[in-house]
Enzyme design. Sequence first.
Site, PDB file in Angstrom:
ATOM      1  N   SER C 269       0.886  -1.130   0.000  1.00 11.21           N
ATOM      2  CA  SER C 269       0.000   0.000   0.000  1.00 11.21           C
ATOM      3  C   SER C 269       0.931   1.188   0.000  1.00 11.21           C
ATOM      4  CB  SER C 269      -0.832  -0.039   1.275  1.00 11.21           C
ATOM      5  OG  SER C 269      -1.345   1.249   1.512  1.00 11.21           O
ATOM      6  N   LYS C 275       3.824  -2.141   4.617  1.00  6.41           N
ATOM      7  CA  LYS C 275       2.889  -3.204   4.221  1.00  6.41           C
ATOM      8  C   LYS C 275       3.369  -3.817   2.914  1.00  6.41           C
ATOM      9  CE  LYS C 275      -1.949  -4.328   4.545  1.00  6.41           C
ATOM     10  NZ  LYS C 275      -3.053  -4.325   3.596  1.00  6.41           N
ATOM     11  N   GLU C 282      -0.335 -15.155  -3.251  1.00  3.74           N
ATOM     12  CA  GLU C 282      -1.788 -15.355  -3.169  1.00  3.74           C
ATOM     13  C   GLU C 282      -2.378 -15.726  -4.523  1.00  3.74           C
ATOM     14  OE1 GLU C 282      -3.777 -12.298  -0.303  1.00  3.74           O
ATOM     15  OE2 GLU C 282      -1.960 -11.371  -1.083  1.00  3.74           O
TER      16      GLU C 282
END
Lengths: 458, 458, 458, 458
Positions: C269, C275, C282
């Site tokens: 982000s 982050k 994923e």
Amino acid sequence: MPLLVNKIPSNYAVSIHYDRRLYKQDIAGSVAHARMLARQGIIADGEAESIVRGLEAIREEIEAGAFLWREELEDVHMNVERRLFDKIGDVAGKLHTARSRNDQVALDMRLYTREAITDTLSGIHALRRALVEKAEANARVVMPGYTHVQRAQPVLFAHHMLAYFEMLGRDAERFQQAYRRADVMPLGSGALAGVPYPIDRESVARELGFSAITANSMDAVSDRDFLLDFHSAAATCMVHLSRFAEELVLWSSDEFAFIRLGDDYTTGSSMMPQKRNPDFAEIARGKTGRVFGHLVALLTVLKGLPLTYNRDLQEDKEGFFDTVDVLLPTLQVMAAMVATIELHRENLRQAAESSNVLATDIADYLVARGMPFRQAHRIVSELSSHAVRKGKKLHELPLETYCRFSPLFDESVLGISVLSSIEARDVPGGTAFAQVERAIGRAKAILETDSAPQGPND
Amino acid sequence: MPLLVNKIPSNYAVSIHYDRRLYKQDIAGSVAHARMLARQGIIADGEAESIVRGLEAIREEIEAGAFLWREELEDVHMNVERRLFDKIGDVAGKLHTARSRNDQVALDMRLYTREAITDTLSGIHALRRALVEKAEANARVVMPGYTHVQRAQPVLFAHHMLAYFEMLGRDAERFQQAYRRADVMPLGSGALAGVPYPIDRESVARELGFSAITANSMDAVSDRDFLLDFHSAAATCMVHLSRFAEELVLWSSDEFAFIRLGDDYTTGSSMMPQKRNPDFAEIARGKTGRVFGHLVALLTVLKGLPLTYNRDLQEDKEGFFDTVDVLLPTLQVMAAMVATIELHRENLRQAAESSNVLATDIADYLVARGMPFRQAHRIVSELSSHAVRKGKKLHELPLETYCRFSPLFDESVLGISVLSSIEARDVPGGTAFAQVERAIGRAKAILETDSAPQGPND
Amino acid sequence: MPLLVNKIPSNYAVSIHYDRRLYKQDIAGSVAHARMLARQGIIADGEAESIVRGLEAIREEIEAGAFLWREELEDVHMNVERRLFDKIGDVAGKLHTARSRNDQVALDMRLYTREAITDTLSGIHALRRALVEKAEANARVVMPGYTHVQRAQPVLFAHHMLAYFEMLGRDAERFQQAYRRADVMPLGSGALAGVPYPIDRESVARELGFSAITANSMDAVSDRDFLLDFHSAAATCMVHLSRFAEELVLWSSDEFAFIRLGDDYTTGSSMMPQKRNPDFAEIARGKTGRVFGHLVALLTVLKGLPLTYNRDLQEDKEGFFDTVDVLLPTLQVMAAMVATIELHRENLRQAAESSNVLATDIADYLVARGMPFRQAHRIVSELSSHAVRKGKKLHELPLETYCRFSPLFDESVLGISVLSSIEARDVPGGTAFAQVERAIGRAKAILETDSAPQGPND
Amino acid sequence: MPLLVNKIPSNYAVSIHYDRRLYKQDIAGSVAHARMLARQGIIADGEAESIVRGLEAIREEIEAGAFLWREELEDVHMNVERRLFDKIGDVAGKLHTARSRNDQVALDMRLYTREAITDTLSGIHALRRALVEKAEANARVVMPGYTHVQRAQPVLFAHHMLAYFEMLGRDAERFQQAYRRADVMPLGSGALAGVPYPIDRESVARELGFSAITANSMDAVSDRDFLLDFHSAAATCMVHLSRFAEELVLWSSDEFAFIRLGDDYTTGSSMMPQKRNPDFAEIARGKTGRVFGHLVALLTVLKGLPLTYNRDLQEDKEGFFDTVDVLLPTLQVMAAMVATIELHRENLRQAAESSNVLATDIADYLVARGMPFRQAHRIVSELSSHAVRKGKKLHELPLETYCRFSPLFDESVLGISVLSSIEARDVPGGTAFAQVERAIGRAKAILETDSAPQGPND
């Protein structure tokens, strides 16, 4: 040493080891059928009485464990029928007037499915109740909300629990809709074409508590949609339970250390007493596989099958029974396990306070002062980089630093905290205390209304 | 009336009702382990002897039906272990030196998988033999070959049977490869990291007939690839069996009327003695679903599972056992059923002679005389249309008509027949008599070589 | 507003948008076929030359992007054929002598599958190499080994990496076996029965690099086992990759904080620069779903399909192409991502030193001094409970305490540490430094031998 | 030659090639969001106007084919956003106030799903209409009803068609229920916790035609149940279509010869003009596989995924879009194909008259005269065996023969015929002419009511 290869399996077509489970439904259906035959004058009243008494005696035998199941009779229907002949003689043969094995099986499975759904709805209700109780008992506990298993924004633990309450509410709705499709009475369809007797299908439906009768005999004997509905709803429900199980496993780890599950739901290593393996959550997660598998199995069985009855349809039962046997205990275990969750509140709070999670709040602060969101986003990004370089968290930076990045900052920015962040999300569905409190109230009201979850039409 | 909802299932984590099936493997593994511990001086010889004698007595108890399985001990391993303490006292505790539940379970499943594959190979062998015998016994029977369930070209029935012989040959190969991946000994991996004892893994492998030992302890305790291999091979094999079953169902219909299946493999309606429902073929076709489903289930269980052992892995067993219990009987039933096939040769021949099926031969006739294939194709197409308009079959047209369509035709065209068509496909793999005869010979040789199908390394 | 409902889709049967991907295989197959026809005297040498030149020109047009694909010609075969007529006139029609669409399609798919497998093997090789390099570069880094996502015993990070090396080695083997089943030449099977021409199938096989020819024409045109093999191998490989992806996601979390993935494989982000969402891991984990799905799709297509060719088989392609398009990039991404892993060694070490993980070593210490394992287990369990009550870790207890629990303890027990625990697992497959070093050496040797992973028969 | 292995795929995370399909939904959602922001005073009216005008211009660009999609911007959302900045400058940044990518994606998918369902309902309606029309146009055509692909009892062709009408009616209901679960507005959920602005979620819902708003922000951004619902409903619908396709394939065979499908839905061999391969029915049946596969894929993606958004969820789209692209055309093709069915009435009648199929009627005749069903069953069984021995059909036996088997027979037994059999099944759902006529009337009324199938809430 190939043991089995020269033996031709004698019981390849036999289903009695699993379909005996339908005895109650089979007998109930036969009783209703016999009574209707008498009402319509197709058999004599005395004959019907004799049949009904015989069937009820058989049910008692079965329930007393005194019934001898015979494999050579292959299925539950033939076992019950043969026993009825033993008990009442040739009049037993009149029961099969205006009925075939095909519509009889369809009836039994629909009756069983209705009961399975009723039980499932109770299980869902119990888990939803456990979630709400846990949420209410920890109404002000703060934790990090995650995206990508990365801390993103603080939320209330109760809000997180209520996310599952929502999922399970959709599950309940889905099972209720499945119920309505199961709740249609097929008897009278005969082998496939209907029956040549003046039967009264509606009265059989009423006696067995069905809402409607099937509209086409060929469809009625080959339709297993109501089982697909059950399997689909079960698969979706297991998706939800597997997600929750995954979170319980993570939260139980040394690294997260957010919760402690009750002793009954973990297995310790006796040598490592602190070790608490979340076995029950893992088993629940693992059982998701078989529920998906049974759905695939039934879809495969039905694919490309010509009308009407084909013996392939015998394969509709074992996977279904296993899904029932997996889903309900999993719901029960999850409900009981949720009740045992103890929160490590301090760990949850510390995790929620890691500095990153307030960055969006700081951007929103600037937006509230008129800056376009994307620009605010850029400034906070620079501010964060600065903080990282200085080895500080955002909330440890002094006000002067903030002001160097934008003149819109004033000391109120220092008031941004995990709690203020949560309070600010005060929109319907948001994590603000008031919203979550209202959501808990609404959830309790739903559970109240829904307190006797006995199936849609009871 | 929700029966079950307030009862928390006490046996959610219990596996004894299905994993007791592993008792033989479990004991064999323990015996080999105990002997190795003694050879390595980790335990005394007398201790090992006592353990081995105790275990063998337990095996006898189990096989005599005298063993009391206790659900509260959860699984086969604890049941056997506890009984060993009863029998030989504290020395029983020495068996668990240098071993954990995790590598023990992995061992048992590998031993069991090897046996399941050996049995499966026998089942495949039996079905292949039945196919070859049926082919040989009907070596000159002609039938239509189909594409799109439309008659396309005449073939030999034997050629059709041998297509399945080929498919099953690939199945056998696949199971043999799965065997080799199961045939690796995991003991010595401990819980996950290996064990701190001077064990001799190779000697345990030799004693249990394994070809190799696992190379990484973390992989060894979390690997279920050998089960995926079994499931994948089983799913493909069921595809083949379902295709054959479908054909048997079609061929048994009144419309095709190509075959008569033996009484043991059909269920008649007693009222319609001519009716011969091919129930066994339908059940075989239907059971395809559950085998696909168990594959999906295991893939789902394993997806995204972090290393090493997670309790989800307990879910590797029931679907596997069920696949074993479905696949072998299905192979046996198919083998036995094939042996009962009686051909309605006249129906097969008439179907093979429907005129269409020779059109390609007529085109090939023109090509053999120098015409490009696509042009020949066009001319035969026009000829066929002409025949349809005249209400004739192609071989009923007079030579003059042929010649009007192409000067390349002469009276030899009238010699084209079902038999000439078959004879002409005289290429390796083709349906000509000589080719099929050779293929039968080769098939028999393969079965001969392969006559003791006890698993790759026996 | 139902937009589409009155339009009947004109392209329902069209496959050109995906099967054009087979152009190279289609042309190569046609070239080999034409040359063989000439060698056998079935067509003239000049005709073959003309056909081959035409086909090669078409290939160049396609590769130059100058080929006009026409949807109304439906598939790649008709597009190429029609263009060949444009280019060389009626002699183009001779190419289709002794060949049908059915064996042509089977050939193309087998050629393509061989290439897909060759590429996949390269991808697997690259990932295995990356794992070994990462293991070697961090050969002495210690981390906790997990069961149930609970810390269980210390292991080497390299040992953990090599677990995946093993899994991928089995994947490679599985793909090589799939290769061998794809590597069989079907041309000459005609529509289903073989062809009535004196063709030389072996020479076509040689020219196209096949190891064998198909043995039964009916099987050859309806067999898609080689695609099932590919799908099954791909599904198993994705299981492995999804497990690794899951671990990368967990290790990247704030809670584990074990690793840092390279910037190219995370999306931050911008507002929270710390982050690092592990998006690529994923996505890899998520793509597992579609690979499972395509396997199920193909099994479903094939289930119950009568011989030989049915148009359902057209559905064998898109899922297969998508699996190819998912699997190879996922392997590549994983390989590249592994190379970027930076270890937070201090976090790994601290996690490995949490006291629990040495309890089994203390029990093994007692066993080494002659105590039965189960008794040692019980004593360490009591010792651990004592430590927990005192708020100490096991290794913080004084020697006197140890001795109170068993006289077998002496001061050497204080030497038990994470490092001694690792060193002690000195069995083949264990995590001891020497074993892991040897395993790395063996892995490198395997990669060396396997350094030109161009498919089994190159 | 491994072509791809050293290239790391640059576009692994890119979705623009498929998610651009959401442009209309994305823009509609943004327009509604911007207007609400202005109504709530969060942005100025002029800003909102500027944003809305910009977005509408972008939509026009896209629809005119003038929009440059940029792969480096990865998805539809960033492409539209970036273009908006180009067009209206920094005020574009204000659109993203009080919204995150997570709730935006959820919104777009829900909007798209609603449209997909509306179209699907139209497709189902069209097929149901075609079935009813075909039934009505052939209201008195008799055919055999089958069990086990064996002729069992005569039925009306119309009755058979209406069985599919029923199945598709359940499909419609299932999609309508899926619609209602999709029809809930997620915007306002932010990244996961809600948004810190005084937004009005209800008004956005109203503007976009949603019936409700989501109740929990964490659930809202991680919920894909509405897609599972769509996939499950689609899989069940494809089961029905595959069964119908299978029947069309069988009925088109030379052996059944019951129907002729229109030229547009068969592909002939030009050489065998009578050959009519039912390719479209086969493709429809084959496409069942991918729909099952996509369901499995999505279940797999979601299994065990922790809350809230994980990048795995990006994998929710392609399978869904493909299901949409398969299901609707399949419904359309089936509807159009049904309209082209021509019945070979004589073949159907002859097949229906094969003697067996009246045996149950003869048994029912005896039952009507007071004999218990099982006894009647036995007598007809003996009678049938006698007929078989004599080489006669049941209705060819003289009355004397009947009377030898039971004195209850009189000459009225000779009146049992296919037509009497059909007439006798005069129960609701049965195949009697009157019942089927009534069912057709009811079906037409249902279609009438349902004549504007635009989704449940239109």
